[in-house]
Design an enzyme around this catalytic site. Structure first.
Site, PDB file in Angstrom:
ATOM      1  N   HIS A   1     -30.039  65.191 -18.900  1.00 27.66           N
ATOM      2  CA  HIS A   1     -30.969  66.282 -19.239  1.00 27.66           C
ATOM      3  C   HIS A   1     -31.252  67.148 -18.009  1.00 27.66           C
ATOM      4  O   HIS A   1     -31.310  68.369 -18.091  1.00 27.66           O
ATOM      5  CB  HIS A   1     -32.291  65.718 -19.773  1.00 27.66           C
ATOM      6  CG  HIS A   1     -32.126  64.801 -20.952  1.00 27.66           C
ATOM      7  ND1 HIS A   1     -32.521  63.492 -20.925  1.00 27.66           N
ATOM      8  CD2 HIS A   1     -31.581  65.003 -22.176  1.00 27.66           C
ATOM      9  CE1 HIS A   1     -32.245  62.928 -22.099  1.00 27.66           C
ATOM     10  NE2 HIS A   1     -31.667  63.824 -22.867  1.00 27.66           N
TER      11      HIS A   1
ATOM     12  N   CYS B   1     -21.190  54.981 -36.617  1.00 27.39           N
ATOM     13  CA  CYS B   1     -21.222  56.315 -36.006  1.00 27.39           C
ATOM     14  C   CYS B   1     -20.368  56.304 -34.745  1.00 27.39           C
ATOM     15  O   CYS B   1     -20.513  55.417 -33.912  1.00 27.39           O
ATOM     16  CB  CYS B   1     -22.668  56.676 -35.651  1.00 27.39           C
ATOM     17  SG  CYS B   1     -22.776  58.076 -34.513  1.00 27.39           S
TER      18      CYS B   1
ATOM     19  N   CYS C   1     -25.996  59.902 -39.828  1.00 28.74           N
ATOM     20  CA  CYS C   1     -26.424  59.138 -38.657  1.00 28.74           C
ATOM     21  C   CYS C   1     -27.810  59.618 -38.235  1.00 28.74           C
ATOM     22  O   CYS C   1     -27.969  60.775 -37.819  1.00 28.74           O
ATOM     23  CB  CYS C   1     -25.467  59.286 -37.480  1.00 28.74           C
ATOM     24  SG  CYS C   1     -26.155  58.472 -36.001  1.00 28.74           S
TER      25      CYS C   1
ATOM     26  N   LYS D   1     -19.752  58.359 -20.918  1.00 26.87           N
ATOM     27  CA  LYS D   1     -20.828  59.338 -20.950  1.00 26.87           C
ATOM     28  C   LYS D   1     -22.143  58.630 -20.638  1.00 26.87           C
ATOM     29  O   LYS D   1     -22.421  57.567 -21.168  1.00 26.87           O
ATOM     30  CB  LYS D   1     -20.921  59.965 -22.347  1.00 26.87           C
ATOM     31  CG  LYS D   1     -22.015  61.006 -22.428  1.00 26.87           C
ATOM     32  CD  LYS D   1     -22.309  61.427 -23.848  1.00 26.87           C
ATOM     33  CE  LYS D   1     -23.486  62.393 -23.862  1.00 26.87           C
ATOM     34  NZ  LYS D   1     -24.107  62.527 -25.179  1.00 26.87           N
TER      35      LYS D   1
ATOM     36  N   CYS E   1     -27.918  60.883 -34.514  1.00 26.27           N
ATOM     37  CA  CYS E   1     -27.343  62.215 -34.295  1.00 26.27           C
ATOM     38  C   CYS E   1     -28.101  63.257 -35.118  1.00 26.27           C
ATOM     39  O   CYS E   1     -27.960  64.443 -34.869  1.00 26.27           O
ATOM     40  CB  CYS E   1     -25.904  62.300 -34.780  1.00 26.27           C
ATOM     41  SG  CYS E   1     -24.701  61.305 -33.927  1.00 26.27           S
TER      42      CYS E   1
ATOM     43  N   HIS F   1     -33.179  61.590 -18.645  1.00 23.22           N
ATOM     44  CA  HIS F   1     -32.249  61.017 -17.666  1.00 23.22           C
ATOM     45  C   HIS F   1     -31.459  62.136 -16.998  1.00 23.22           C
ATOM     46  O   HIS F   1     -31.679  63.317 -17.276  1.00 23.22           O
ATOM     47  CB  HIS F   1     -31.366  59.940 -18.292  1.00 23.22           C
ATOM     48  CG  HIS F   1     -30.476  60.419 -19.415  1.00 23.22           C
ATOM     49  ND1 HIS F   1     -29.420  61.256 -19.218  1.00 23.22           N
ATOM     50  CD2 HIS F   1     -30.517  60.159 -20.752  1.00 23.22           C
ATOM     51  CE1 HIS F   1     -28.823  61.492 -20.374  1.00 23.22           C
ATOM     52  NE2 HIS F   1     -29.475  60.844 -21.320  1.00 23.22           N
TER      53      HIS F   1
ATOM     54  N   HIS G   1     -22.999  56.769 -31.633  1.00 21.87           N
ATOM     55  CA  HIS G   1     -24.014  55.742 -31.369  1.00 21.87           C
ATOM     56  C   HIS G   1     -23.571  54.336 -31.717  1.00 21.87           C
ATOM     57  O   HIS G   1     -24.284  53.376 -31.439  1.00 21.87           O
ATOM     58  CB  HIS G   1     -25.305  56.092 -32.127  1.00 21.87           C
ATOM     59  CG  HIS G   1     -25.909  57.375 -31.668  1.00 21.87           C
ATOM     60  ND1 HIS G   1     -25.690  58.576 -32.289  1.00 21.87           N
ATOM     61  CD2 HIS G   1     -26.688  57.632 -30.589  1.00 21.87           C
ATOM     62  CE1 HIS G   1     -26.332  59.535 -31.638  1.00 21.87           C
ATOM     63  NE2 HIS G   1     -26.934  59.000 -30.597  1.00 21.87           N
TER      64      HIS G   1
ATOM     65  N   LYS H   1     -28.606  57.381 -23.229  1.00 22.12           N
ATOM     66  CA  LYS H   1     -29.596  56.320 -23.381  1.00 22.12           C
ATOM     67  C   LYS H   1     -29.095  55.241 -24.333  1.00 22.12           C
ATOM     68  O   LYS H   1     -29.388  54.071 -24.157  1.00 22.12           O
ATOM     69  CB  LYS H   1     -30.945  56.888 -23.824  1.00 22.12           C
ATOM     70  CG  LYS H   1     -30.895  57.652 -25.104  1.00 22.12           C
ATOM     71  CD  LYS H   1     -32.088  58.566 -25.262  1.00 22.12           C
ATOM     72  CE  LYS H   1     -31.801  59.550 -26.376  1.00 22.12           C
ATOM     73  NZ  LYS H   1     -32.231  60.878 -26.167  1.00 22.12           N
TER      74      LYS H   1
END
Ligand code: ME8
Length: 508
Positions: free
Chosen positions: A20, A143, A125, A295, A128, A17, A146, A298
């Site tokens: 990146h 987490c 996690c 942020k 992560c 996405h 996430h 995904k």
């Protein structure tokens, strides 16, 4: 020594996405700029394919990890190409050559007493790939990144003696205040270290998707150790028959976002010290791209497909927008409105129109030949030092700062046109010399800004330089007033044509 720049290697548990793309484009700007300075450059990007993040995603999709990795690694490769990244290699941690280096380094860590058997008890996690303390968890044992519920783990595995590097790391931070930039991230990493370092698990017993621990093949190397070593391993096999480590190790700069600061600014230097390898010169931490104040990620689902944006507006526009809208090093929001605004006002008007107007005037008033004249001395004095300023900004990884410097010059040239009114000068034969000087200055200004913008807008800057009849792309040649007149102007067309977005959601 060469210039070696890296991006993180991205997890193949999802598709690429804009987040990146952001890091990859920034790294590409540095790589291209350094090549313009005549440096020997190595630019690395790639994919992180082992560990729970990928194994679990594959399980959810009902495919083998390797299948998921192959499919998504291909997508990451394509996206790098599509954004015009000039990476010299694309590493995949599933490459056997990479695994061989991981095996060798980890065995050395064990041999030299940095590794011991222990029992891990606590939170983990899997997304992560990180161990969490009680204090880090949010309500419901979830987490903080996430938001998924975590399980308490108890597992026998191998530990890396990170605590032994407390003092060496503190010394590193004291000796090299520029080693982590920007300063707030340096402080964050340092206070993490000063808070006391705990040994971490170097291996995982629960999964098999990874590099086997050489002395205990029931376990695999912890994915972060595996992943970090990519920066080093890639040089050993990127070019067949060559070991590039002599020329490019240690890395000049690792670019990352703040989500993985601890791994790069604390674990990584400790691992390198333990392995008796040199440390990278610098880690630069950029901020997050935010959408609607969150942020982009995904797991939160607020991601944009970079392919769509590029199909509509072109690759250069996306590259420009990302590095222009958000000050590199800080968090910043991006939006469809912001994108359209920058595209229309800055790219299309300030740069694109300046170029087409200037070329049209040279065509009309001087038969398409850049006059052999000198630029007005005041303007020469004003623009002196621009290239040097850009270089020193980029030496400090101020990717949007350098762009802003060049853009000030683009704006200065627009004001210059308004002040000089060449269309009036053209009516007065007594002003012919002045008109020569103004037209030369415009061609020269466009040349210099385009050389400096080349790393950011490779396709557009290239087109404009070609239309100006210029060959030299080097920074050395990018001194305003040093270019000769006499070139014949070629066809340019519209650099940034008006785009009718079919629907508002198609823009970023
Ligand atoms: O962390 N804003 O991989 P990853 C800015 N495999 N940058 C962003 C971003 C956003 N919203 N989202 C992602 C991993 N990034 C590990 C790395 S390295 C040895 C192993 C960028 O796929 C940014 O560079 O989660 C961030 O650090 C990286 O993608 C995380 O990619």
């Amino acid at each position: 020594m060469g210039y070696y720049v890296t991006t993180p290697i991205y997890y193949v548990n999802g598709e690429p996405h804009l987040g990146h793309v952001y890091t990859t484009v920034a790294a590409d700007v540095l790589a291209r700029h350094m090549r313009q300075r005549g440096e020997d450059v190595f630019f690395l990007t790639g994919t992180d394919e082992h560990g729970e993040p990928v194994a679990q995603a594959a399980e959810r999709e009902g495919v083998a990890p390797r299948e998921l990795a192959d499919r998504n690694a291909e997508r990451f490769k394509q996206v790098a190409e599509r954004v015009n990244a000039t990476n010299d290699f694309f590493i995949r941690t599933s490459d056997p050559e990479h695994a061989a280096v991981v095996t060798e380094v980890v065995a050395r860590l064990k041999r030299d007493g940095h590794v011991y058997a222990g029992t891990y008890e606590g939170w983990y996690c899997p997304r992560c790939a990180d161990f969490k303390t009680d204090a880090e968890l949010i309500e419901g044992d979830r987490c903080p990144v996430h938001l998924i519920e975590l399980e308490r783990e108890k597992e026998d595995n191998w530990f890396f003696r990170l605590s032994a590097f407390q003092e060496p790391l503190e010394r590193l931070y004291a000796d090299r205040p520029d080693w982590v930039l920007p300063g707030n991230r340096y402080n964050e990493a340092l206070s993490f270290i000063q808070g006391g370092l705990r040994d971490f698990s170097l291996s995982r017993a629960r999964i098999s998707w990874g590099v086997p621990v050489p002395w205990d093949p029931e376990q695999v190397v912890y994915v972060w150790v595996d992943a970090l070593l990519n920066y080093y391993s890639a040089l050993s096999y990127a070019r067949e028959g060559e070991d590039l480590r002599d020329e490019f190790w240690p890395a000049t700069v690792h670019l990352i976002a703040k989500d993985i600061l601890k791994f790069h600014a604390v674990f990584w230097p400790a691992i390198l010290m333990a392995a008796e390898l040199e440390l990278p010169e610098r880690v630069f931490i950029h901020g997050y791209l935010l959408m609607d104040d969150h942020k982009m990620s995904k797991s939160l689902g607020n991601v944009l497909d970079p392919f769509k944006v590029m199909d509509l507006y072109g690759t250069d526009a996306l590259r420009y927008y990302l590095l222009r809208e958000v000050a590199f090093g800080q968090d910043g929001s991006i939006s469809p409105e912001g994108f359209e605004n920058r595209y229309n006002t800055e790219l299309a008007n300030e740069y694109g129109n300046l170029a087409s107007r200037s070329l049209a005037m040279i065509e009309r008033y001087r038969d398409g030949v850049v006059p052999e004249a000198r630029a007005p001395a005041a303007l020469v004095a004003e623009l002196e030092g621009m290239a040097a300023a850009v270089c020193s900004r980029l030496d400090r990884v101020e990717v949007s700062g350098a762009l802003d410097d060049v853009w000030q010059t683009v704006r200065r040239l627009n004001r210059f046109v308004a002040e000089e009114t060449p269309w009036k000068l053209a009516k007065d034969p007594e002003q012919a010399d002045r008109l020569d000087s103004v037209l030369y200055a415009l061609a020269e200004g466009l040349r210099v800004v385009s050389v400096l913008l080349h790393p950011y807008l490779p396709a557009s800057a290239e087109r404009l330089l070609a239309a100006l009849g210029r060959e030299d792309r080097s920074i050395e040649g990018a001194r305003f007033g040093s270019g000769a007149g006499g070139a014949r102007i070629g066809e340019l067309g519209q650099l940034f044509p008006k785009v009718e977005a079919p629907e508002p959601s198609a823009a970023p």
